[in-house]
Write a protein that holds these residues in place. Sequence first.
Motif, PDB file in Angstrom:
ATOM      1  N   LYS A  13      -3.735  11.537  -7.304  1.00 24.74           N
ATOM      2  CA  LYS A  13      -4.213  10.204  -7.669  1.00 24.74           C
ATOM      3  C   LYS A  13      -3.067   9.284  -8.105  1.00 24.74           C
ATOM      4  CE  LYS A  13      -8.836  11.819  -9.028  1.00 24.74           C
ATOM      5  NZ  LYS A  13      -9.123  12.359  -7.790  1.00 24.74           N
ATOM      6  N   LEU A  14      -1.981   9.360  -7.333  1.00 24.28           N
ATOM      7  CA  LEU A  14      -0.826   8.514  -7.586  1.00 24.28           C
ATOM      8  C   LEU A  14      -0.748   7.425  -6.524  1.00 24.28           C
ATOM      9  CD1 LEU A  14       1.940  11.196  -8.287  1.00 24.28           C
ATOM     10  CD2 LEU A  14       0.749   9.780  -9.972  1.00 24.28           C
ATOM     11  N   ARG A  15      -0.370   6.244  -6.935  1.00 28.80           N
ATOM     12  CA  ARG A  15      -0.086   5.162  -5.998  1.00 28.80           C
ATOM     13  C   ARG A  15       1.375   5.306  -5.563  1.00 28.80           C
ATOM     14  NH1 ARG A  15      -0.217   0.124  -9.027  1.00 28.80           N
ATOM     15  NH2 ARG A  15       0.687   1.473 -10.600  1.00 28.80           N
ATOM     16  N   GLN A  16       1.736   4.654  -4.485  1.00 29.88           N
ATOM     17  CA  GLN A  16       3.131   4.667  -4.066  1.00 29.88           C
ATOM     18  C   GLN A  16       4.022   4.132  -5.187  1.00 29.88           C
ATOM     19  OE1 GLN A  16       3.282   2.477  -0.355  1.00 29.88           O
ATOM     20  NE2 GLN A  16       3.093   4.363   0.839  1.00 29.88           N
ATOM     21  N   GLU A  17       3.541   3.129  -5.893  1.00 31.37           N
ATOM     22  CA  GLU A  17       4.300   2.545  -7.004  1.00 31.37           C
ATOM     23  C   GLU A  17       4.549   3.581  -8.099  1.00 31.37           C
ATOM     24  OE1 GLU A  17       1.557   1.248  -5.642  1.00 31.37           O
ATOM     25  OE2 GLU A  17       2.096  -0.762  -4.945  1.00 31.37           O
ATOM     26  N   ASP A  18       3.531   4.396  -8.379  1.00 33.99           N
ATOM     27  CA  ASP A  18       3.665   5.442  -9.401  1.00 33.99           C
ATOM     28  C   ASP A  18       4.722   6.454  -8.981  1.00 33.99           C
ATOM     29  OD1 ASP A  18       1.491   4.316 -10.841  1.00 33.99           O
ATOM     30  OD2 ASP A  18       0.059   5.501  -9.672  1.00 33.99           O
ATOM     31  N   LEU A  19       4.641   6.892  -7.730  1.00 38.54           N
ATOM     32  CA  LEU A  19       5.577   7.877  -7.218  1.00 38.54           C
ATOM     33  C   LEU A  19       7.001   7.325  -7.243  1.00 38.54           C
ATOM     34  CD1 LEU A  19       6.158  10.637  -5.993  1.00 38.54           C
ATOM     35  CD2 LEU A  19       5.500   9.697  -3.755  1.00 38.54           C
ATOM     36  N   ALA A  20       7.153   6.069  -6.880  1.00 41.32           N
ATOM     37  CA  ALA A  20       8.471   5.434  -6.898  1.00 41.32           C
ATOM     38  C   ALA A  20       9.054   5.436  -8.308  1.00 41.32           C
ATOM     39  CB  ALA A  20       8.375   4.003  -6.363  1.00 41.32           C
ATOM     40  N   GLU A  21       8.248   5.043  -9.273  1.00 36.80           N
ATOM     41  CA  GLU A  21       8.714   4.983 -10.659  1.00 36.80           C
ATOM     42  C   GLU A  21       9.056   6.366 -11.192  1.00 36.80           C
ATOM     43  OE1 GLU A  21       6.934   3.759 -15.002  1.00 36.80           O
ATOM     44  OE2 GLU A  21       6.319   2.565 -13.273  1.00 36.80           O
ATOM     45  N   MET A  22       8.223   7.339 -10.904  1.00 34.93           N
ATOM     46  CA  MET A  22       8.419   8.693 -11.430  1.00 34.93           C
ATOM     47  C   MET A  22       9.595   9.423 -10.772  1.00 34.93           C
ATOM     48  SD  MET A  22       4.408   9.749 -11.599  1.00 34.93           S
ATOM     49  CE  MET A  22       4.590  11.341 -12.400  1.00 34.93           C
ATOM     50  N   SER A  23       9.854   9.107  -9.511  1.00 38.52           N
ATOM     51  CA  SER A  23      10.888   9.830  -8.772  1.00 38.52           C
ATOM     52  C   SER A  23      12.234   9.110  -8.728  1.00 38.52           C
ATOM     53  CB  SER A  23      10.423  10.084  -7.336  1.00 38.52           C
ATOM     54  OG  SER A  23      10.302   8.855  -6.634  1.00 38.52           O
ATOM     55  N   GLY A  24      12.203   7.808  -8.970  1.00 32.66           N
ATOM     56  CA  GLY A  24      13.434   7.034  -8.842  1.00 32.66           C
ATOM     57  C   GLY A  24      13.759   6.687  -7.396  1.00 32.66           C
ATOM     58  N   VAL A  25      12.782   6.849  -6.519  1.00 32.58           N
ATOM     59  CA  VAL A  25      12.944   6.515  -5.096  1.00 32.58           C
ATOM     60  C   VAL A  25      12.291   5.156  -4.857  1.00 32.58           C
ATOM     61  CG1 VAL A  25      12.317   7.204  -2.738  1.00 32.58           C
ATOM     62  CG2 VAL A  25      12.977   8.942  -4.410  1.00 32.58           C
ATOM     63  N   ALA A  26      12.958   4.303  -4.112  1.00 37.38           N
ATOM     64  CA  ALA A  26      12.439   2.957  -3.842  1.00 37.38           C
ATOM     65  C   ALA A  26      11.083   3.039  -3.130  1.00 37.38           C
ATOM     66  CB  ALA A  26      13.422   2.169  -2.985  1.00 37.38           C
ATOM     67  N   ILE A  27      10.190   2.140  -3.507  1.00 40.42           N
ATOM     68  CA  ILE A  27       8.850   2.123  -2.905  1.00 40.42           C
ATOM     69  C   ILE A  27       8.941   1.898  -1.397  1.00 40.42           C
ATOM     70  CG2 ILE A  27       8.419  -0.308  -3.369  1.00 40.42           C
ATOM     71  CD1 ILE A  27       5.475   0.577  -3.944  1.00 40.42           C
ATOM     72  N   LYS A  28       9.893   1.094  -0.952  1.00 41.50           N
ATOM     73  CA  LYS A  28      10.059   0.851   0.480  1.00 41.50           C
ATOM     74  C   LYS A  28      10.409   2.161   1.197  1.00 41.50           C
ATOM     75  CE  LYS A  28      12.632  -1.882   3.819  1.00 41.50           C
ATOM     76  NZ  LYS A  28      13.599  -2.949   4.041  1.00 41.50           N
ATOM     77  N   THR A  29      11.242   2.976   0.574  1.00 41.83           N
ATOM     78  CA  THR A  29      11.610   4.266   1.154  1.00 41.83           C
ATOM     79  C   THR A  29      10.399   5.181   1.246  1.00 41.83           C
ATOM     80  OG1 THR A  29      13.855   4.051   0.275  1.00 41.83           O
ATOM     81  CG2 THR A  29      13.119   6.277   0.880  1.00 41.83           C
ATOM     82  N   ILE A  30       9.587   5.203   0.187  1.00 39.59           N
ATOM     83  CA  ILE A  30       8.367   6.019   0.193  1.00 39.59           C
ATOM     84  C   ILE A  30       7.433   5.563   1.304  1.00 39.59           C
ATOM     85  CG2 ILE A  30       6.280   6.617  -1.116  1.00 39.59           C
ATOM     86  CD1 ILE A  30       8.116   6.527  -3.643  1.00 39.59           C
ATOM     87  N   HIS A  31       7.272   4.262   1.437  1.00 42.49           N
ATOM     88  CA  HIS A  31       6.414   3.720   2.495  1.00 42.49           C
ATOM     89  C   HIS A  31       6.920   4.155   3.876  1.00 42.49           C
ATOM     90  CE1 HIS A  31       3.851   1.045   4.775  1.00 42.49           C
ATOM     91  NE2 HIS A  31       4.924   0.588   5.379  1.00 42.49           N
ATOM     92  N   LEU A  32       8.232   4.067   4.098  1.00 38.59           N
ATOM     93  CA  LEU A  32       8.800   4.457   5.389  1.00 38.59           C
ATOM     94  C   LEU A  32       8.589   5.944   5.669  1.00 38.59           C
ATOM     95  CD1 LEU A  32      12.136   2.421   5.382  1.00 38.59           C
ATOM     96  CD2 LEU A  32      10.156   2.068   6.879  1.00 38.59           C
ATOM     97  N   ILE A  33       8.815   6.774   4.660  1.00 39.57           N
ATOM     98  CA  ILE A  33       8.630   8.223   4.830  1.00 39.57           C
ATOM     99  C   ILE A  33       7.174   8.533   5.153  1.00 39.57           C
ATOM    100  CG2 ILE A  33       8.663  10.465   3.659  1.00 39.57           C
ATOM    101  CD1 ILE A  33      11.047   9.318   1.991  1.00 39.57           C
ATOM    102  N   GLU A  34       6.266   7.948   4.387  1.00 44.14           N
ATOM    103  CA  GLU A  34       4.839   8.226   4.594  1.00 44.14           C
ATOM    104  C   GLU A  34       4.331   7.731   5.938  1.00 44.14           C
ATOM    105  OE1 GLU A  34       3.251   8.508  -0.003  1.00 44.14           O
ATOM    106  OE2 GLU A  34       2.516   6.873   1.244  1.00 44.14           O
ATOM    107  N   SER A  35       4.921   6.669   6.445  1.00 46.73           N
ATOM    108  CA  SER A  35       4.482   6.131   7.736  1.00 46.73           C
ATOM    109  C   SER A  35       5.171   6.825   8.911  1.00 46.73           C
ATOM    110  CB  SER A  35       4.745   4.624   7.801  1.00 46.73           C
ATOM    111  OG  SER A  35       6.137   4.363   7.837  1.00 46.73           O
ATOM    112  N   GLY A  36       6.109   7.723   8.608  1.00 43.03           N
ATOM    113  CA  GLY A  36       6.810   8.451   9.660  1.00 43.03           C
ATOM    114  C   GLY A  36       7.978   7.691  10.250  1.00 43.03           C
ATOM    115  N   SER A  37       8.326   6.551   9.637  1.00 41.34           N
ATOM    116  CA  SER A  37       9.413   5.724  10.165  1.00 41.34           C
ATOM    117  C   SER A  37      10.754   6.023   9.516  1.00 41.34           C
ATOM    118  CB  SER A  37       9.094   4.240   9.949  1.00 41.34           C
ATOM    119  OG  SER A  37       7.884   3.907  10.571  1.00 41.34           O
TER     120      SER A  37
END
Length: 64
Positions: A13-37
Amino acid sequence: MGEAIVKRREFLKLRQEDLAEMSGVAIKTIHLIESGSGNPSIGTLEKLAIVLGLELLLEIRKVG
């Protein structure tokens, strides 16, 4: 890989924003990884795996 991250993030139940904040990984990077790009580094995947409680395994195969 991206699908596994999305499923685990949603299960927790984490949003991409939550994961970004908790991991220190940019939200744009998370979005790209999750979309397969994206083509994330091992370090980035390790940060996400730690937060998500996943195990990162690296397999090296000999070709030919």
